[in-house]
Design an enzyme around this catalytic site. Structure first.
Site, mmCIF file in Angstrom:
data_model
loop_
_atom_site.group_PDB
_atom_site.id
_atom_site.type_symbol
_atom_site.label_atom_id
_atom_site.label_comp_id
_atom_site.label_asym_id
_atom_site.label_seq_id
_atom_site.Cartn_x
_atom_site.Cartn_y
_atom_site.Cartn_z
ATOM 1 C CB CYS A 85 5.457 -4.052 0.138
ATOM 2 S SG CYS A 85 6.260 -2.479 -0.183
ATOM 3 C CE1 TYR A 86 1.532 1.042 5.781
ATOM 4 C CE2 TYR A 86 -0.254 -0.564 5.612
ATOM 5 C CZ TYR A 86 0.307 0.554 6.208
ATOM 6 O OH TYR A 86 -0.361 1.174 7.234
ATOM 7 C CB SER A 135 -21.377 -15.257 -24.003
ATOM 8 O OG SER A 135 -21.713 -14.289 -24.948
ATOM 9 N N GLY A 148 0.848 -1.188 0.000
ATOM 10 C CA GLY A 148 0.000 0.000 0.000
ATOM 11 C C GLY A 148 0.879 1.231 0.000
ATOM 12 C CE LYS A 180 -13.256 -10.199 -20.513
ATOM 13 N NZ LYS A 180 -14.505 -9.428 -20.516
ATOM 14 C CD GLU A 188 2.867 -8.613 -5.260
ATOM 15 O OE1 GLU A 188 3.614 -9.371 -4.598
ATOM 16 O OE2 GLU A 188 2.672 -7.424 -4.941
ATOM 17 C CB SER A 241 -23.672 -7.457 -24.457
ATOM 18 O OG SER A 241 -22.525 -8.202 -24.101
ATOM 19 N N GLY A 251 -20.902 -10.139 -25.716
ATOM 20 C CA GLY A 251 -19.556 -10.127 -25.148
ATOM 21 C C GLY A 251 -19.279 -11.400 -24.355
ATOM 22 C CB VAL A 252 -16.096 -12.691 -22.909
ATOM 23 C CG1 VAL A 252 -15.642 -13.948 -22.175
ATOM 24 C CG2 VAL A 252 -15.312 -12.512 -24.193
ATOM 25 C CG ASP A 253 -17.379 -10.325 -18.851
ATOM 26 O OD1 ASP A 253 -16.516 -11.206 -19.037
ATOM 27 O OD2 ASP A 253 -17.097 -9.144 -18.628
ATOM 28 C CG HIS A 284 5.910 -5.889 -4.561
ATOM 29 N ND1 HIS A 284 4.649 -5.689 -4.048
ATOM 30 C CD2 HIS A 284 6.633 -4.797 -4.244
ATOM 31 C CE1 HIS A 284 4.597 -4.507 -3.455
ATOM 32 N NE2 HIS A 284 5.789 -3.941 -3.558
#
Ligand code: XMP
Length: 514
Positions: free
Chosen positions: A83-84, A231, A56, A370, A172, A225, A227-229, A170
């Site tokens: 980190c933080y 569908s 952070g 996603k 990640e 729509s 779109g992917v989501d 980090h």
């Protein structure tokens, strides 16, 4: 299956928090991001097998710095502070945090004093990503320093008895070469994770949950729509309740070439939901007539969409629930109360359920990133080209036709866009480029065709690479590919007389031209 194992990530506002959650899930362990001020009881109620305190921007010496509930450290659940998160752990447990003599930023060589436990299997010296001004200068009682760098005497600290750890770097980010190994040591070695989080398991649980919520007779309305989501949400809900899912597809005539047909095909044949396609192109074009201002276009399209959707939904009779394809980054961001300035008013169906009188929402993708949504789509058997489709804006091609939108201009931009897509696919670059499309610039230029002078449109090609669409770089498409696209466009598409390639990054330019 045994109880789902969860890693809870306390979010202190670091730019990499979402990335931590994704990395944990890539290890097949479910993770959830929660606000830093969650109480120890609330945290325990999630029954997490481990906690991660994120990075952070604050400094623990600041009296207003976010500090978690101190009883979190007494839960007996393993903790990794990053980190933080590490500095806070040190500060709250009786160690010392001071301003670093030298601010570290970028790749730094970290030396491991031990190579067991959290650091099991790591090299003696490993390249790690650092970004800090403050650092732990004395470990809290019970901890020992287990790694150091030239300017940071305590780059990692460990208390094996309490299973509490901290790292200044980090793990990640991919620049930390053994970050993946460190995280998996924490998850599997320290927290005892079993790695059972898969899309198959997710789909099974989601189907059960939807059935439970909707009951034996309930019905669900979904705005498809294309779109992917939306569908993937449709396919999942269909699996749970079959044709008690009712879908409305508002075809505004501003989709890419062939897309409207594909949506109809998939949801009438593969997932035969009760499906209405509202062919509303005429209305949208009529309302967009003479409009040139991008935000006004967006508002008209948003308003028309709601109007058409509402009329179609009414015809479907009684419906109990409204489903949305909200995904996890939206959830995390809205939970953060971010106050980012509105650069473009994105057309979405956010206010729709309320307007239609729904009080019950179903959001089966709420916990997914996603790439997980795409994996789920494949798991459910949706066609690959639908699942891997690049993002497409709600207002569609209306914001890729600069100035007034007409059916003819949309046909031109559709044809150019289809050529670009075909050639990118032929070159095998679909996955390497995040988003690519054609824009009808509205500028006319002179050309020669045969012996004739022409005066027709300039088409711009836009291709970008990005991780999150907040920033983007223009994609270095091979010259031969650009040449092939340009050649085909000016030869095959009437009224396209010149092709230019957009070489602007975001910022300062946005991805879309409008
Ligand atoms: P910009 O142009 O804002 O684009 O840099 C970033 C991403 O957002 C998409 N985009 C939109 N999506 N409604 C949407 O649903 C919109 O009005 C809209 N405008 C931009 C854009 O395609 C890119 O992926």
């Amino acid at each position: 299956m045994a109880e789902k194992q969860t890693i809870l990530i306390l979010n202190f506002g670091g730019q990499y928090t979402q990335l931590i959650a994704r990395r944990v899930r890539e290890n097949k362990v479910f993770s959830e991001v929660v606000p830093w001020d969650i109480s120890a009881e609330e945290a325990a109620a999630h029954q997490p097998v481990g906690l991660i305190l994120s990075g952070g921007p604050s400094s623990v010496s600041d009296p207003n710095a976010p500090r978690c509930d101190p009883r979190i450290f007494d839960l007996g659940i393993p903790i990794l502070g990053i980190c933080y998160g590490m500095q806070l752990t040190a500060d709250m447990l009786g160690g010392r945090v001071e301003r670093a003599g030298e601010r570290e930023y970028g790749r730094v060589t970290v030396r491991m004093a031990e190579r067991s436990g959290l650091l099991h299997g790591m090299k003696e010296a490993s390249s790690c990503w650092m970004s800090h001004t403050w650092q732990v200068s004395a470990c809290p009682p019970g901890f020992r320093a287990v790694a150091f760098s030239e300017n940071c005497p305590i780059a990692a600290m460990a208390d094996d008895d309490r299973r509490i750890y901290g790292v200044q770097f980090h793990p990640e980010v991919t620049h930390t070469e053994e970050g993946g190994l460190l995280l998996s040591n924490f998850l599997y070695g320290v927290c005892g994770c079993r790695g059972e989080w898969t899309m198959k398991a997710y789909a099974d649980t989601a189907v059960q949950n939807i059935r439970q919520t909707v009951g034996e007779n309930g019905t669900v309305l979904l705005a498809l729509s294309g779109g992917v989501d939306s569908s993937v949400a449709a396919a999942l809900i269909y699996k749970a309740i079959g044709d008690r899912l009712r879908c409305v597809f508002v075809d505004h005539g501003l989709l890419r070439e062939g897309e409207s047909e594909q949506v109809c095909h998939v949801f009438q044949r593969l997932f035969p939901v009760k499906f209405v396609r509202a062919d509303a192109a005429k209305k949208f074009f009529a309302d967009l007539k003479g409009v040139t201002e991008p935000e006004e276009k967006r508002h008209i399209i948003g308003r028309d969409f709601i109007e058409v959707f509402r009329a179609e939904a009414k015809r479907l009779g009684r419906l109990d629930y409204f489903a949305q394809g909200t995904i996890y980054p939206d959830v995390i961001e809205s939970g953060q109360g971010t106050n980012a300035a509105v650069i473009k008013s994105h057309h979405n169906v956010g206010g729709l359920p309320g307007e239609l009188g729904f009080t019950e929402l179903i959001e089966p993708l709420r916990m997914l990133f996603k790439d997980e949504v795409r994996a789920l789509g494949e798991e459910l058997g949706l066609p690959k080209d639908l699942v891997w489709r690049q993002p497409f804006p709600g207002p569609g091609l209306a914001i890729r036709v600069i100035g007034e939108v007409t059916p003819e201009k949309v046909r031109i931009v559709q044809a150019c866009d289809a050529i670009l897509r075909e050639e990118v696919s032929r070159a095998g670059l679909e996955e390497a480029v995040s988003q690519y499309f054609a824009v009808l610039t509205g500028v006319h230029t002179v050309g020669v065709m045969g012996d004739e002078r022409t005066y027709d449109y300039v088409i711009a090609l836009r291709a970008v690479t990005t991780d999150d669409f907040m920033t983007a770089d223009w994609a270095r498409l091979p010259y031969d590919l650009i040449a092939a696209v340009s050649n085909r466009i000016v030869n095959e598409v009437p009224h396209a007389s010149r092709v230019v390639f957009d070489v602007t990054s975001k910022p300062p330019a946005s991805v879309e031209w409008e």
